[in-house]
Enzyme design. Structure first.
Site, short mmCIF file in Angstrom:
data_model
loop_
_atom_site.label_atom_id
_atom_site.label_comp_id
_atom_site.label_asym_id
_atom_site.label_seq_id
_atom_site.Cartn_x
_atom_site.Cartn_y
_atom_site.Cartn_z
N CYS A 118 43.47 -54.25 -124.15
CA CYS A 118 44.22 -52.97 -123.33
C CYS A 118 44.61 -53.11 -125.81
CB CYS A 118 45.32 -52.73 -122.64
SG CYS A 118 46.25 -53.86 -122.51
N LYS A 195 48.28 -58.28 -110.09
CA LYS A 195 49.03 -57.41 -110.85
C LYS A 195 49.12 -55.76 -110.55
CE LYS A 195 48.55 -55.70 -115.83
NZ LYS A 195 48.65 -55.71 -116.46
N GLU A 233 43.41 -61.48 -104.12
CA GLU A 233 43.28 -61.41 -104.89
C GLU A 233 43.81 -62.75 -105.80
OE1 GLU A 233 42.35 -60.35 -107.66
OE2 GLU A 233 41.89 -57.80 -107.23
N LYS A 248 53.19 -59.52 -110.28
CA LYS A 248 53.53 -58.42 -111.42
C LYS A 248 53.52 -57.31 -111.14
CE LYS A 248 52.96 -56.90 -116.59
NZ LYS A 248 52.45 -57.13 -117.45
#
Ligand SMILES: [Zn+2]
Length: 324
Positions: A118, A195, A233, A248
């Protein structure tokens, strides 16, 4: 009659029966290294956090080690952004140069690198983007290819551990395979396994200069309503070869943290994120609460909830406070 207060009578008694102890070794300090600054630049939304030029990052990292910390997590801000995130895996990229400087100056400090695209993409998304009518799509497997290149270049520059934070499917397995094939079988992976798409990342995006130019990240980061999916996950990332799994953000996700630590028993990290940091900083600046007391309580609570490793912008202060 039971008298639990008997053991709370004095500091010595309380210390004797204390169940959770913090240690500077629990903490990882995030550092932002930027190609766009000549000297350190304060980040207004995160008091006490700076963007560092590459010639200052090693000093900063080594100073953290002298305080008793043993790990930093590097984020890069490149001069050039494009639609292939090419600065992310450039041999002389900002993170790659920071790694070389750190490893030359304090080789025993663990250098962990954030692996994402990103900060390096002109559009600010974590993956390769294709416009699709009115909307857009993030292409999973094309993104994984670039993440693999990025992780390999970090390993080649001296990273002890890579930390993919993008939430693409299959990236941990692809990175593990490429690292092993490239002779980096000792480079560990700390995956951002669960996340969540969170409102609490706002200040970070100022620090990393990575807000998405359009849309949001909800097609790849997790829905904050989902706990069972978080466990799936995490299971996938462990299966693909993650050495450490991360949850997170931190405080709103302590239930996830607890379940992950209980269910999988793996080294488990939590990222206390920028918005969580800014809230306490803001309240402390207004005199509404005591920063030191609040931070020690938060970090102890995270460790009690199962965190072996806590990524926090307070790592330096914590190392100092714990020595006092
Ligand atoms: Zn990202």
């Amino acid at each position: 009659m039971h008298r639990p207060r008997r053991l709370r009578r004095s500091p010595a008694l309380r210390n004797l029966v204390r169940e959770t102890h913090l240690n500077p070794h629990n903490f990882v300090l995030p550092l932002f290294v930027s190609e766009k600054v000549q000297k350190r630049r304060a980040i207004p939304s995160m008091p006490g956090v700076f963007q560092l030029p590459v010639n200052e990052v090693a000093d900063e990292a080594c100073a953290a080690q002298e305080l008793g910390l043993q790990a930093v997590l590097l984020f890069g801000i490149p001069e050039q952004k494009d639609e292939q995130a090419s600065s992310a895996y450039a041999e002389n990229g900002i993170v790659q140069r920071a790694l070389q400087a750190i490893k030359a100056q304090c080789p025993d400090l663990l250098a962990i690198t954030d692996v994402c695209l990103c900060e390096y993409m002109s559009h600010g998304h974590c993956g390769v983007t294709r416009m699709d009518g009115e909307g857009f799509r993030i292409l999973n497997d094309e993104t994984v290819e670039l993440l693999v290149k990025t992780a390999l270049s970090h390993a080649a520059a001296g990273a002890d551990m890579v930390a993919p934070s993008d939430m693409m499917d299959g990236r941990v397995g692809a990175i593990r395979e490429a690292l092993d094939a490239g002779g980096f079988d000792q480079t560990a992976i700390m995956s951002y396994a669960a996340k969540f798409a969170s409102a609490f990342y706002g200040p970070f995006r100022e620090a990393a200069e990575s807000p998405p130019q359009f849309g949001d990240r909800r097609s790849y980061q997790m829905d904050f309503a989902n706990a069972q999916e978080a466990l799936r996950e995490v299971a996938l990332d462990i299966d693909e070869g993650a050495d450490i799994v991360m949850v997170k953000p931190a405080l709103l996700y302590m239930d996830i943290l607890w379940r992950v630590r209980e269910r999988f028993g793996r080294p488990t990290a939590v990222y206390h994120v920028s918005g969580e940091y800014a809230m306490i900083k803001g309240a402390a600046e207004k005199g509404l609460l005591d920063e030191r007391d609040a931070v020690l309580e938060i970090m102890t609570a995270l460790k009690r909830a199962g965190a072996d490793i806590i990524v926090t912008y307070w790592a330096r202060e914590l190392a100092r406070w714990l020595r006092e």
